[in-house]
Every structure is written in structure tokens, then in C-alpha cells.
Design an enzyme around this catalytic site. Structure first.
Site, PDB file in Angstrom:
ATOM      1  N   ASN A   1     -49.259   8.445   8.113  1.00  0.00           N
ATOM      2  CA  ASN A   1     -49.580   8.188   9.531  1.00  0.00           C
ATOM      3  C   ASN A   1     -49.487   6.701   9.898  1.00  0.00           C
ATOM      4  OD1 ASN A   1     -51.729   7.671   7.981  1.00  0.00           O
ATOM      5  ND2 ASN A   1     -53.182   8.995   9.073  1.00  0.00           N
TER       6      ASN A   1
ATOM      7  N   LYS B   1     -43.853  -0.310   2.290  1.00  0.00           N
ATOM      8  CA  LYS B   1     -44.654   0.442   3.258  1.00  0.00           C
ATOM      9  C   LYS B   1     -44.580  -0.326   4.569  1.00  0.00           C
ATOM     10  CE  LYS B   1     -48.464   3.036   1.637  1.00  0.00           C
ATOM     11  NZ  LYS B   1     -49.877   3.252   1.384  1.00  0.00           N
TER      12      LYS B   1
ATOM     13  N   ASP C   1     -58.994   8.239  -4.470  1.00  0.00           N
ATOM     14  CA  ASP C   1     -57.991   9.159  -3.921  1.00  0.00           C
ATOM     15  C   ASP C   1     -57.005   9.581  -5.007  1.00  0.00           C
ATOM     16  OD1 ASP C   1     -56.758  10.715  -2.058  1.00  0.00           O
ATOM     17  OD2 ASP C   1     -55.850   9.073  -0.912  1.00  0.00           O
TER      18      ASP C   1
HETATM   19  P1  AMP Z   1     -48.379   6.706   0.459  1.00  0.00           P
HETATM   20  O1  AMP Z   1     -48.759   6.528   1.850  1.00  0.00           O
HETATM   21  O2  AMP Z   1     -48.742   5.517  -0.401  1.00  0.00           O
HETATM   22  O3  AMP Z   1     -48.911   7.988  -0.126  1.00  0.00           O
HETATM   23  O4  AMP Z   1     -46.762   6.818   0.418  1.00  0.00           O
HETATM   24  C1  AMP Z   1     -46.081   7.880   1.057  1.00  0.00           C
HETATM   25  C2  AMP Z   1     -44.874   8.292   0.226  1.00  0.00           C
HETATM   26  O5  AMP Z   1     -43.974   7.201   0.077  1.00  0.00           O
HETATM   27  C3  AMP Z   1     -45.197   8.728  -1.199  1.00  0.00           C
HETATM   28  O6  AMP Z   1     -45.587  10.061  -1.267  1.00  0.00           O
HETATM   29  C4  AMP Z   1     -43.880   8.469  -1.893  1.00  0.00           C
HETATM   30  O7  AMP Z   1     -42.967   9.520  -1.659  1.00  0.00           O
HETATM   31  C5  AMP Z   1     -43.356   7.218  -1.201  1.00  0.00           C
HETATM   32  N1  AMP Z   1     -43.767   6.030  -1.951  1.00  0.00           N
HETATM   33  C6  AMP Z   1     -44.893   5.308  -1.777  1.00  0.00           C
HETATM   34  N2  AMP Z   1     -44.945   4.291  -2.637  1.00  0.00           N
HETATM   35  C7  AMP Z   1     -43.818   4.352  -3.390  1.00  0.00           C
HETATM   36  C8  AMP Z   1     -43.290   3.591  -4.501  1.00  0.00           C
HETATM   37  N3  AMP Z   1     -43.961   2.534  -4.966  1.00  0.00           N
HETATM   38  N4  AMP Z   1     -42.116   3.965  -5.046  1.00  0.00           N
HETATM   39  C9  AMP Z   1     -41.456   5.035  -4.558  1.00  0.00           C
HETATM   40  N5  AMP Z   1     -41.899   5.806  -3.544  1.00  0.00           N
HETATM   41  C10 AMP Z   1     -43.054   5.476  -2.955  1.00  0.00           C
END
Ligand code: AMP
Length: 467
Positions: A195, A216, A308
Site C-alpha cells: 500500500n 521500495k 511480522d
Molecule cells: P514488502 O512491502 O517489503 O513486503 O515488499 C513487497 C514485495 O516486493 C515482496 O513481497 C517482494 O515480492 C518484493 N520485494 C521486497 N523486497 C525485496 C527484495 N529485497 N528483493 C526482491 N524482492 C523484494
């Protein structure tokens, strides 16, 4: 290094044992039979002078031995189960064990082996002291022994994300919380979303190298509170450095606020496992969950609570390497505190939360242990959804009624017992991560020593000897 040895010990043990001969002065690698003879005839020619060489083309080994000024050549047999022997002789797991044995018993040779013919290219000038026919770890006589070929997989420590990109002191000088936009290349490829915005693929240019990163990107229309949350996540991640935790590279404030992290290219563990049910063994799942326990042990030892932990927040680097991610809810505990008390309940992942989190808003490493148990359940059910269709409040009643999720199909009893212990109602009675890590490691080592080969080693032709 300690974590590399703990998490990769079974693989390292196999690698060392099965390639030990390569370091021996008597091992001459791939040379022709005539060259072997030439080397044996050069210098003194005592009975029992010997060398081992790779046989051309066949992928097997030959032993050349001097006796009465004559050279005898023998093929070392390599059977289906991966054992090495002389014909009709005692079988061994590795070439060096066989050679050590042949120094004591001829086992069909014209003489016992005595003096090594030293490979001129060998780094070790003198004969090393090799323990006599010792059986180490997985090299057991009873039970299955894997064929002694070098593992053909990348160990976590051989990947670019095992060590921090700042582990080099030169690079460390450059480490800052805020990184420059010009060092960052952002790809259009989206790795995931939440979100707050999306996670994009990118490259971070350092002075000496470039690294793949996940970025991110905060949506510009987000409220200040979301931005603050991202900054809190960054502050926590900035303090962590462990091979089993996704590292943050830095924060970049440019067209948007961006959190730049190490890349874990194979994505979340639940999706990874559910799409590869047939390819990933239970042992492999155990290996990944052991790594998660190592990352959680690091958090426990350093007084952080994750809050989490779930399979969706474990990211996979490759089939044999996983890292914990998503520190959005994490807290650093005060030096004298062993729990964090939330003032108000938020949008919480109730199915992963221990009773004391829900009842008293108290979060500790022990409540992370509860979540680790749920994560184990998800992993061993290959990405299954915990508590099926139950809603959060129903789950709470289910737990209070002393009910727990069933053992996932095919999940070993030892693992299920550990899961159940993670779900002990009273946190004081629950194991801590030091205990959880030790228990899953002990089990993982015990199964990885018995693992059958992924494919049968090529059966060596039982050719007529001597060759
Ligand atoms: P999050 O909000 O941190 O759960 O990130 C959302 C999604 O982004 C995750 O479910 C992964 O598919 C992808 N993602 C987040 N961090 C990484 C990372 N360090 N390397 C690869 N994919 C990532």
C-alpha cells in the site's frame, strides 16, 4: 564465518571430503599414463612409490605404483553408490581414504603404497599428515552415502549477498544512511507492491562495483505517516548486518522517497515453495528454515523484535538461500527491556501473533518464536494458508481452546514437534531462538547426511586390471 560454518556445514563437509585428494602431493590430476610413468621413474624408484591421476576421458581415477623398478597401473573403481575401491577390495567414500588404506593393506595390489611420487605442481611439498581412514560426518558405512562428487550448487557464502556490500573497509567509508540519486539506476521492472507503493528492480553503483538492488518506492500521494513508517523501517534495517537478513543499502530522497535494499531475486518464500512443490525436498525446506532461525537468532541476540515474521516476509535468494525481510513493524528493544508494548492495536497479522501480543500488546523474541512456528507451518505445507479460512477472532478462540494446526502432509515429526513448541501458550515456557536454531540445525544435519544423490553417479566400468 561462524554462521557460514553453521548453516553450510553439511555442504562444506561433503565438499572438503570429496575433494580432499586434490590437495594431496600424490595426486597428479589429468596426466597421461606415459607421463605418470615418467614421473615415477624420475629420481629414486623404491617399491611402493605411487601416484594417483585422472584417467583421460573416463572421469575415473588410476593408481600407478612402482614395484621392482616396474610401474603397475590400476583403475580405481567408482560404483553406483559413489564408493571407491580396488576390485574386490574394501570400499571407501573418498579417494584419499582409499589411498590411506592401501598404505596399510595391499588389497590386491603388488605392494602396499609407501612413498608418494610428489606432483611437481602440488603446493604441499611434504606429505601432509592425513588422519588414517577416518570416518567423518556423512561418511558412514551403514545407511546411504552420497556419491562423492563435488556439490554442483552455489553455497550462500559464494553469492554476492552473503557479505555486506560494505564489508570491504574502503566501501565502508562510503556507507551513509542517505545515498545519492546518481548512483542509482531504476528499472521499470516491478518486483512487488504494497500500500506504500511498489518495489522496483535496480542497480546501485558503488566505487568499485555495481550491485543489484530492490527499491521500495513510496507513492508520492502517501500521507506523512507512511513516509515516517518507511523511515523507521530504514533506521532499523540500517542497524542490522547478517547474511540471513535482507540488508538495506540506504535511503534515497529524490523523485520519491526510496528504500534501497539487497536483491533477493526469487521472491517471497510462500510463493516460491507453492510454485515448486515437486522440485523442493523437505530437506531443502529445512535448510531454508534453518537459515531463517539463524537470522532470527541474530535479532534475538541484538535485542530486536521483528513482529511480522511470516513466509511472505522471507525472501529467497536462490533455492538454498533465504533471508528475512520487511522490518516495517520491527522495534529495537531498550537495553533493559525484553519486550515492546504497543499502545494501541494496529493492522496486525493476527494469525502469526502469539496470545500475549493479542491480549496484552506485548512483543518479544518469544512472540517472534510463535510467528516462526507459523512460518514453519507455511513452509512445510509449501506455501499453505495458515488456519485455512478462519478469520482472526476465530483463530484466537481456536488457540485458547488449546487447539493447534495439524502437521502438514509429509512434514517430519521432529519438525512438527518443534512447531508445536513454538506455539506453547505461555511465552516463558516457549523455546527461545537459541534453542529453536539448535533443534532445527540438529535435525537438518541429521537428514542432510543421509540425502540420496540427485542423480546416480556414472557407474565406472569394471575394466580388466591392471590398466
Ligand atoms: P514488502 O512491502 O517489503 O513486503 O515488499 C513487497 C514485495 O516486493 C515482496 O513481497 C517482494 O515480492 C518484493 N520485494 C521486497 N523486497 C525485496 C527484495 N529485497 N528483493 C526482491 N524482492 C523484494
Amino acid at each position: 564465518m561462524e554462521q557460514a560454518i553453521i548453516s553450510q556445514a553439511p555442504q562444506l563437509e561433503k565438499l572438503i571430503a570429496t575433494t580432499a585428494h586434490e590437495k594431496m602431493p600424490w595426486y597428479h590430476s589429468k596426466i597421461a599414463r606415459q607421463e605418470g610413468e615418467r614421473r615415477l621413474y624420475s629420481g629414486a624408484q623404491p617399491d611402493g612409490k605411487f601416484l594417483v591421476r585422472d584417467r583421460e576421458e573416463s572421469g575415473t581415477f588410476a593408481l600407478s605404483v612402482m614395484y621392482g623398478k616396474t610401474t603397475y597401473h590400476y583403475q580405481i573403481l567408482h560404483d553406483k553408490s559413489g564408493k571407491y575401491s580396488m576390485p574386490e577390495g574394501t570400499k571407501f567414500d573418498t579417494v584419499w581414504q582409499l589411498v590411506e588404506y592401501l598404505k596399510m593393506k595391499p588389497d590386491g595390489l603388488v605392494t602396499i603404497l609407501r612413498e608418494p611420487c610428489v606432483n611437481p605442481n602440488c603446493a604441499m611439498a611434504a606429505t601432509p599428515t592425513v588422519p588414517p581412514v577416518r570416518r567423518i560426518g556423512f561418511l558412514q558405512t551403514n545407511g546411504y552415502t552420497p556419491p562423492p562428487k563435488a556439490p554442483d550448487r552455489t553455497l550462500p557464502m559464494d553469492t554476492s549477498v552473503y557479505e555486506s556490500p560494505y564489508s570491504d573497509p574502503e566501501a565502508l567509508k562510503e556507507k551513509k544512511l542517505f545515498i545519492k540519486r546518481e548512483q542509482l539506476m531504476i528499472d521499470e521492472v516491478e518486483l512487488g507492491s504494497g500500500n506504500f507503493g511498489s518495489v522496483k528492480k535496480g542497480v546501485y553503483k558503488m566505487r568499485k562495483k555495481q550491485i543489484d538492488v530492490a527499491i521500495k518506492v513510496l507513492k508520492s500521494e502517501n500521507e506523512k505517516s507512511v513516509k515516517d513508517e518507511m523511515m523507521k523501517e530504514a533506521e532499523i534495517m540500517h542497524q542490522l548486518d547478517n547474511p540471513y537478513i535482507v540488508r538495506m543499502i540506504g535511503i534515497c530522497q529524490a523523485e520519491s522517497l526510496m528504500l534501497v535494499m539487497e536483491m533477493a531475486a526469487s521472491g517471497p518464500l510462500n510463493k516460491f515453495l507453492s510454485s515448486r512443490k515437486d522440485q523442493i525436498s523437505v530437506e531443502n525446506v529445512t535448510e531454508l528454515m534453518h537459515q531463517v532461525s539463524l537470522g532470527m537468532l541474530y535479532l534475538e541476540e541484538n535485542n530486536f523484535v521483528h513482529r511480522d515474521l511470516a513466509a511472505r516476509n522471507v525472501l529467497v535468494v536462490n533455492q538454498h538461500y533465504a533471508k528475512i525481510s520487511d522490518f516495517g513493524l520491527s522495534k529495537a528493544l531498550g537495553a533493559d527491556d525484553n519486550y515492546y508494548k504497543a499502545r494501541t492495536a494496529g493492522k496486525w497479522p493476527l494469525k502469526w501473533y502469539a496470545p500475549e501480543c493479542i491480549n496484552f500488546h506485548k512483543f518479544s523474541s518469544k512472540s517472534d518464536v510463535w510467528s516462526y512456528g507459523i512460518t514453519m507451518w507455511e513452509a512445510f505445507s509449501y506455501g499453505g494458508k495458515p488456519y485455512k479460512k478462519m478469520k482472526g477472532p476465530e483463530v484466537i478462540n481456536f488457540i485458547v481452546a488449546e487447539k493447534r494446526m495439524d502437521c502438514p502432509t509429509g512434514c517430519p515429526d521432529v519438525i512438527y514437534t518443534l512447531m508445536m513448541d513454538c506455539w506453547i501458550y505461555k511465552h516463558v515456557e516457549r523455546p527461545d531462538f537459541a534453542k529453536v536454531e539448535e533443534r532445527i540445525r540438529t535435525y537438518y544435519y541429521s537428514v542432510s547426511k543421509k540425502t540420496p544423490p540427485e542423480e546416480n553417479a556414472e557407474e565406472a566400468a569394471a575394466a580388466a586390471l591392471p590398466i
